[in-house]
Design a protein around this motif. Sequence first.
Motif, PDB file in Angstrom:
ATOM      1  N   MET A 115     -11.762   4.170  -9.884  1.00 31.87           N
ATOM      2  CA  MET A 115     -12.925   5.046  -9.940  1.00 31.87           C
ATOM      3  C   MET A 115     -12.561   6.473 -10.349  1.00 31.87           C
ATOM      4  O   MET A 115     -13.417   7.307 -10.494  1.00 31.87           O
ATOM      5  CB  MET A 115     -13.597   5.121  -8.564  1.00 31.87           C
ATOM      6  CG  MET A 115     -13.950   3.798  -7.975  1.00 31.87           C
ATOM      7  SD  MET A 115     -15.185   3.000  -8.969  1.00 31.87           S
ATOM      8  CE  MET A 115     -15.141   1.371  -8.267  1.00 31.87           C
ATOM      9  N   THR A 116     -11.280   6.736 -10.475  1.00 27.22           N
ATOM     10  CA  THR A 116     -10.873   8.115 -10.734  1.00 27.22           C
ATOM     11  C   THR A 116     -10.739   8.337 -12.237  1.00 27.22           C
ATOM     12  O   THR A 116     -10.211   7.481 -12.942  1.00 27.22           O
ATOM     13  CB  THR A 116      -9.531   8.398 -10.063  1.00 27.22           C
ATOM     14  OG1 THR A 116      -9.655   8.057  -8.696  1.00 27.22           O
ATOM     15  CG2 THR A 116      -9.147   9.840 -10.177  1.00 27.22           C
TER      16      THR A 116
ATOM     17  N   THR B 179      -2.938   1.641   3.601  1.00 29.64           N
ATOM     18  CA  THR B 179      -4.246   1.194   4.085  1.00 29.64           C
ATOM     19  C   THR B 179      -5.384   1.712   3.212  1.00 29.64           C
ATOM     20  O   THR B 179      -6.437   1.104   3.162  1.00 29.64           O
ATOM     21  CB  THR B 179      -4.497   1.642   5.532  1.00 29.64           C
ATOM     22  OG1 THR B 179      -4.227   3.029   5.624  1.00 29.64           O
ATOM     23  CG2 THR B 179      -3.637   0.892   6.495  1.00 29.64           C
ATOM     24  N   SER B 180      -5.169   2.832   2.537  1.00 30.21           N
ATOM     25  CA  SER B 180      -6.294   3.340   1.742  1.00 30.21           C
ATOM     26  C   SER B 180      -6.284   2.853   0.312  1.00 30.21           C
ATOM     27  O   SER B 180      -7.329   2.724  -0.298  1.00 30.21           O
ATOM     28  CB  SER B 180      -6.298   4.868   1.704  1.00 30.21           C
ATOM     29  OG  SER B 180      -5.839   5.399   2.875  1.00 30.21           O
ATOM     30  N   PHE B 181      -5.092   2.634  -0.248  1.00 25.77           N
ATOM     31  CA  PHE B 181      -5.073   2.319  -1.679  1.00 25.77           C
ATOM     32  C   PHE B 181      -4.374   1.017  -2.023  1.00 25.77           C
ATOM     33  O   PHE B 181      -4.685   0.393  -3.005  1.00 25.77           O
ATOM     34  CB  PHE B 181      -4.393   3.447  -2.459  1.00 25.77           C
ATOM     35  CG  PHE B 181      -5.206   4.684  -2.565  1.00 25.77           C
ATOM     36  CD1 PHE B 181      -6.166   4.806  -3.550  1.00 25.77           C
ATOM     37  CD2 PHE B 181      -5.032   5.714  -1.676  1.00 25.77           C
ATOM     38  CE1 PHE B 181      -6.928   5.947  -3.653  1.00 25.77           C
ATOM     39  CE2 PHE B 181      -5.793   6.857  -1.766  1.00 25.77           C
ATOM     40  CZ  PHE B 181      -6.736   6.975  -2.752  1.00 25.77           C
TER      41      PHE B 181
ATOM     42  N   ILE C  17      -9.084  17.645  -6.840  1.00 29.70           N
ATOM     43  CA  ILE C  17      -8.341  16.382  -6.841  1.00 29.70           C
ATOM     44  C   ILE C  17      -8.801  15.486  -5.696  1.00 29.70           C
ATOM     45  O   ILE C  17      -8.969  14.276  -5.863  1.00 29.70           O
ATOM     46  CB  ILE C  17      -6.817  16.661  -6.771  1.00 29.70           C
ATOM     47  CG1 ILE C  17      -6.378  17.199  -8.128  1.00 29.70           C
ATOM     48  CG2 ILE C  17      -6.043  15.411  -6.448  1.00 29.70           C
ATOM     49  CD1 ILE C  17      -4.985  17.712  -8.166  1.00 29.70           C
ATOM     50  N   ILE C  18      -9.051  16.097  -4.560  1.00 26.94           N
ATOM     51  CA  ILE C  18      -9.554  15.285  -3.436  1.00 26.94           C
ATOM     52  C   ILE C  18     -10.855  14.606  -3.828  1.00 26.94           C
ATOM     53  O   ILE C  18     -11.045  13.408  -3.614  1.00 26.94           O
ATOM     54  CB  ILE C  18      -9.768  16.155  -2.180  1.00 26.94           C
ATOM     55  CG1 ILE C  18      -8.423  16.597  -1.623  1.00 26.94           C
ATOM     56  CG2 ILE C  18     -10.530  15.365  -1.117  1.00 26.94           C
ATOM     57  CD1 ILE C  18      -8.534  17.474  -0.417  1.00 26.94           C
ATOM     58  N   ALA C  20     -11.912  13.964  -6.812  1.00 30.87           N
ATOM     59  CA  ALA C  20     -11.723  12.987  -7.877  1.00 30.87           C
ATOM     60  C   ALA C  20     -11.176  11.672  -7.337  1.00 30.87           C
ATOM     61  O   ALA C  20     -11.557  10.604  -7.795  1.00 30.87           O
ATOM     62  CB  ALA C  20     -10.772  13.547  -8.927  1.00 30.87           C
ATOM     63  N   PHE C  21     -10.285  11.765  -6.377  1.00 32.20           N
ATOM     64  CA  PHE C  21      -9.676  10.533  -5.887  1.00 32.20           C
ATOM     65  C   PHE C  21     -10.471   9.892  -4.757  1.00 32.20           C
ATOM     66  O   PHE C  21     -10.200   8.761  -4.383  1.00 32.20           O
ATOM     67  CB  PHE C  21      -8.245  10.802  -5.425  1.00 32.20           C
ATOM     68  CG  PHE C  21      -7.261  10.817  -6.553  1.00 32.20           C
ATOM     69  CD1 PHE C  21      -6.651   9.649  -6.969  1.00 32.20           C
ATOM     70  CD2 PHE C  21      -6.967  11.977  -7.221  1.00 32.20           C
ATOM     71  CE1 PHE C  21      -5.760   9.646  -8.017  1.00 32.20           C
ATOM     72  CE2 PHE C  21      -6.077  11.988  -8.275  1.00 32.20           C
ATOM     73  CZ  PHE C  21      -5.480  10.821  -8.671  1.00 32.20           C
ATOM     74  N   SER C  23     -13.380   8.770  -4.681  1.00 34.11           N
ATOM     75  CA  SER C  23     -14.159   7.579  -5.043  1.00 34.11           C
ATOM     76  C   SER C  23     -13.270   6.346  -5.093  1.00 34.11           C
ATOM     77  O   SER C  23     -13.655   5.265  -4.657  1.00 34.11           O
ATOM     78  CB  SER C  23     -14.850   7.793  -6.385  1.00 34.11           C
ATOM     79  OG  SER C  23     -13.948   8.332  -7.299  1.00 34.11           O
ATOM     80  N   SER C  24     -12.042   6.532  -5.592  1.00 34.98           N
ATOM     81  CA  SER C  24     -11.109   5.413  -5.570  1.00 34.98           C
ATOM     82  C   SER C  24     -10.743   5.070  -4.135  1.00 34.98           C
ATOM     83  O   SER C  24     -10.570   3.917  -3.775  1.00 34.98           O
ATOM     84  CB  SER C  24      -9.827   5.763  -6.317  1.00 34.98           C
ATOM     85  OG  SER C  24     -10.063   5.857  -7.674  1.00 34.98           O
ATOM     86  N   TYR C  25     -10.656   6.125  -3.326  1.00 32.08           N
ATOM     87  CA  TYR C  25     -10.299   5.925  -1.928  1.00 32.08           C
ATOM     88  C   TYR C  25     -11.322   5.037  -1.249  1.00 32.08           C
ATOM     89  O   TYR C  25     -10.989   4.055  -0.588  1.00 32.08           O
ATOM     90  CB  TYR C  25     -10.210   7.294  -1.252  1.00 32.08           C
ATOM     91  CG  TYR C  25     -10.035   7.267   0.236  1.00 32.08           C
ATOM     92  CD1 TYR C  25      -8.773   7.117   0.788  1.00 32.08           C
ATOM     93  CD2 TYR C  25     -11.120   7.404   1.088  1.00 32.08           C
ATOM     94  CE1 TYR C  25      -8.592   7.096   2.149  1.00 32.08           C
ATOM     95  CE2 TYR C  25     -10.953   7.383   2.454  1.00 32.08           C
ATOM     96  CZ  TYR C  25      -9.690   7.231   2.989  1.00 32.08           C
ATOM     97  OH  TYR C  25      -9.524   7.210   4.343  1.00 32.08           O
ATOM     98  N   ALA C  27     -13.293   3.061  -2.635  1.00 34.56           N
ATOM     99  CA  ALA C  27     -13.380   1.731  -3.234  1.00 34.56           C
ATOM    100  C   ALA C  27     -12.269   0.821  -2.756  1.00 34.56           C
ATOM    101  O   ALA C  27     -12.406  -0.390  -2.799  1.00 34.56           O
ATOM    102  CB  ALA C  27     -13.332   1.848  -4.749  1.00 34.56           C
ATOM    103  N   LEU C  28     -11.173   1.405  -2.336  1.00 37.73           N
ATOM    104  CA  LEU C  28     -10.005   0.573  -2.021  1.00 37.73           C
ATOM    105  C   LEU C  28      -9.614   0.591  -0.558  1.00 37.73           C
ATOM    106  O   LEU C  28      -8.703  -0.108  -0.145  1.00 37.73           O
ATOM    107  CB  LEU C  28      -8.799   1.038  -2.848  1.00 37.73           C
ATOM    108  CG  LEU C  28      -8.901   0.817  -4.344  1.00 37.73           C
ATOM    109  CD1 LEU C  28      -7.830   1.586  -5.071  1.00 37.73           C
ATOM    110  CD2 LEU C  28      -8.773  -0.655  -4.664  1.00 37.73           C
ATOM    111  N   ASN C  29     -10.283   1.407   0.245  1.00 33.96           N
ATOM    112  CA  ASN C  29      -9.931   1.520   1.645  1.00 33.96           C
ATOM    113  C   ASN C  29     -10.138   0.191   2.366  1.00 33.96           C
ATOM    114  O   ASN C  29     -11.128  -0.494   2.138  1.00 33.96           O
ATOM    115  CB  ASN C  29     -10.843   2.581   2.256  1.00 33.96           C
ATOM    116  CG  ASN C  29     -10.330   3.055   3.562  1.00 33.96           C
ATOM    117  OD1 ASN C  29      -9.492   2.404   4.174  1.00 33.96           O
ATOM    118  ND2 ASN C  29     -10.824   4.189   4.003  1.00 33.96           N
TER     119      ASN C  29
END
Lengths: 370, 367, 407
Positions: A115-116, B179-181, C17-18, C20-21, C23-25, C27-29
């Motif tokens: 998503m980044t 755990t997060s990624f 940066i926080i 930006a990341f 959303s990935s966080y 999505a993957l948490n």
Amino acid sequence: MTHSKLNTVEAISIILSIFVAHTLVSLPRNLIISTKSATIINLIYVGFIAIVLTILIVKLFKNFSSCDIIDVSEYLGGKVFKQIIGIIFIFYFTFNASILLRNFCEYLKIVYYPMTSIVFILLLFIIAVCVANKGEFETISKVNLIVLPFVLITVLFIFFANTGHLSLENIYPILGDGFFNTFISGLGNLGAFGGIAIIYFLPPYLNNPEKFKKISLVSIGISIIYLILCIATILFMFSSIMQVDEIMPLYSAARYIEFGSFFQRLESIFILIWILEIVCYLSISVRISMTTLKKIANLSTSKPLILNFGLLIFTIALLPKNTSISIFLENTIYKYLVIGIVLILSITILLLANLKKKRLGGTLENEKIL
Amino acid sequence: MDKPANEIVIKGPHEAFVENLRTNTSLIRRIVNNENLVIENIEIGEITKTKCALFYIGNVTNSDLVAEVKYRLNNLSVDSLLSAGQLEQLISDTNYLNVPQIISTERPDKAVAHLLNGRVVVIVNGSPYALIMPGVLKDFLGSPDDKNLKGIFSNFLKGIRLLSAFITLLLPGLYIAITSFHQEILPTELLFSILASRQNVPFPVILEILLLEISFELIREAGLRVPSPIGPTIGIVGALVLGQAAVSAGIVSPILIIVVAITGIASFAIPDFSFGFHLRVSRFIFIFLGWICGFLGIALGFFVYMTLMADTKSFGVPYTIGITPLEKVKGNDYFLPPIWKREFRATFLNPKREKKQKHISMNWKYK
Amino acid sequence: MKKFFKRLLIFVLIIVIIIAFSSSYSALNIDNLATVVALGIDTSDTNTLRLSFQFTLPSSVSDSGSSEQSPSIIYTVDASSISSGINLMNTYIGKELNLSHCKVIAFSEELASRGISNEIYTLINDAQIRPSTNLVITKTTAKLYIENSKPTLENLLPKYYEVFVSSSKSTGFTSNATIGHFFNSMTCNACDSYAILGGISSENSESSTDINSQKDSSGKSNESPLANHSNSENTGLAVFKSDKLVGELNSIETLAFLLTDNKVNGFLVSVPDPEESNRYIDIYLTPITKTSIDVKIVSGTPYISLKYNLSGRIYSMKSNSKYLNPKTIDKISASCSSYLQSTLSSYLYKISKDLKSDINGFGKLAKSNFLTNNDFENYNWSEKFKDSFFDISVNSSVRSGFLLTET
């Protein structure tokens, strides 16, 4: 001029690191595409040529001890010529670094940060490089020396952990696409030896310059073995590598590693180590470009250039519109750049400079550049 | 004379410096027992005129190093100097990482061992600590006991300490990154047990980990401050209330408690207090980086950390010497060779006398 | 002032940066993920595909000590493609599906015989799917298969999926077929792919097994001899030609396949007793050396010679047997060899003549007969394979019994 000096092993690791970084992304697959199942034979052949070229380069540098290619070109063609060569090399280093970074980040994004936006992934790398380059060149080479063995271990590990998946028969048909393709047009695979570029810049940094020959030969030797190992892993593992492209072939191979049911999915650890390698590579490229620019523009210090080069790499990395362009740039253009700039252009310069020296007797001039 | 309170060894002497400078000098003089031991007296502080003693072995220690230390000591414009800790900060090179660059010890035997290797020792009057300079990374992971044990055992311990340094620095960061990624790296059973343990926890992992890490630091700090008779209470309260009750109340997950506990234990395995402190503080950076962008953050952070570390110099000596590979120049290794092979003083100190024992030291055996 | 701007810049960078990341966080948490343990793909009446996702509840795992089985939850969705199915599923369950711990992907037989290359390509393209995920072709619908995959001896469902394939090493009745390998051989021009054959054993299938054999090793999935036991089972292999299912191997044929591929550590065969007709001796065989395979092209057709080298120990004993005198043991060895020879040759001719599918990858070995890729392409291995001639030699030597040497 005060350089921090490198010892022999550090110098070898720097040359290797430039070379290894490219194999992590798509170089191995790129080689396999061009020579198919004959790649290993082709590499032995091409590696032999690379060694011959290295010996030639070392020989040619003999008359110019402690000079890099920029000094030599100044000797050959004066200030303007030096600047042109300098700019070509700066372009070479920054361009390759940016494209490699772009592709690596692209894959990183696909796998871990869906998503980044890629801008931010790039940005993180650039920040790290800028901070790292605040120190001496020695610092980077030291860190590189810590990181590089781990990278080599990962590749060895991928090979040995996957032995169950390897089918050695993939080396056949032994000549791949035929004799011509393997040995004549297969010469294009010389493009794999981009690490040679660093050799031109190494002499002034060396602790003991008399080991220059040893350094060059050992590093090229190790890179040939390393490359063959990489190619062997990928070629033997994926019977379909010619037809189907998977991103970062070494990464794809790492995904197959399994030890029982507990040690599975180890590839993110490899990614962790490879990120370190890529950022080392970037730092070295930036550092070499910085000192080159400093040299051709007669600057007193190169420190303020860090941010500029960081931004330059960042911008170039953002230029390709999509992956296909950046992969094209990395695969095809990179090969030609290596062959054109690193092999043909530089060796010609060295040859001509040697000729000139011979004609002039090479006594007075030599003192002048030193 | 007292037993050392903070640097406990098993096979070494149990003697510690005291506050009185003269006692300390005589302690050192008694152990060195050689006419080449030079003690120079320097006064620091415009008001207090604190007496400091500078020790070196005349025919061993590099004169440039002595000159540099003297130069720094003589060029301090402070009103008062009350402790060795202050002096340490006043004379060390600045660095971004705040790693200690001067060894401080309360053990005379340690001070003398370094002295004989060609380093300089400074003792401040009124402070039971000796400052040894220059200090490099490997010194802070070494204990004076290492040389009293057989090589293989002390190297095992040194390996454990190196590991514990990595654990202290990276483990919580890696936990949060995974755990997060990168949950795919976990074996499926482990993933399910983490998921199960997190089921009733209302906080995200980052808050949970910060909560625990900070309360851990709180317990440690509180345990240090309370009068010693009620010291154990802190342990009971910390362990029971925070460990057991927090889990049963569903505020934190048991797996995280394990992670934090391992980190805590690992941080206690670092022999040097200030270096342990540096690691404990830096781990928060890695927690933060792991939280923002997983392994990418950790890797880049670690790269920057390594470059800053490699860039640091203590009195002109590269800080990571002996740790970065292949700098195998005589006596610089992190891991110790067997005792008969320790012929050379560390070359980075550039001592006047290179060898500390003959090529064949065990004459009784090979004669 | 300059310092202030520098700090401000750093602060802003960190915040950006926080963001930006983050959303990935999210999505993957792990808190936001629903971990799929198995994926079933069927044909559907209303849409192209019917996807069944199997989840397991984490809570069941945490109960330490209790032997409660982990409940599995199955959701089914009809969709036009795998990715849209996953997407639909995300909306239904309100969590992000995560396939990186998916252990098994099951395709129904119906779908597989129609061709599954699109699905395989899509799955391989997915970064979450592991190449080591097992691929199962089910005789029933994939959903039914997954529903009946209940761990009987374990608590944990994922563990069960991990363990069942490893039995192939010692029984030889199924093989560890992964999607990565399937994909590799599907796209390769010198070999064909295979998958595990799965099915459900149920009471009514018991009757059907009576008809076709009296020996245990000829069964395949859905024909299990186990009674009163409704569970999924994995026996035999599904054989593909490029991406289409063309046939099935029963357990003994699978064994022959594994033996040829050097993938079995030891196995049990029942060979006719040379002394007594209508009696069988059980022999536990282990390969001594790797099977040596040599592929030659003789007048345009492949000539494949295979040499198997095995050693065995007698399992079944009876009173008054003199198995271990030199003569009998030679006879048993010969009987064993001839039995294996016939089994292997029937297997090899089955895959070449009937199924025309080179799952052992003889084609890769054949490549050594060609100098260039073009020659090999022109030879067209996948067409020529059906004309192969096999020269099989089995050398099995029975060494002894286990604890009893003579009765």
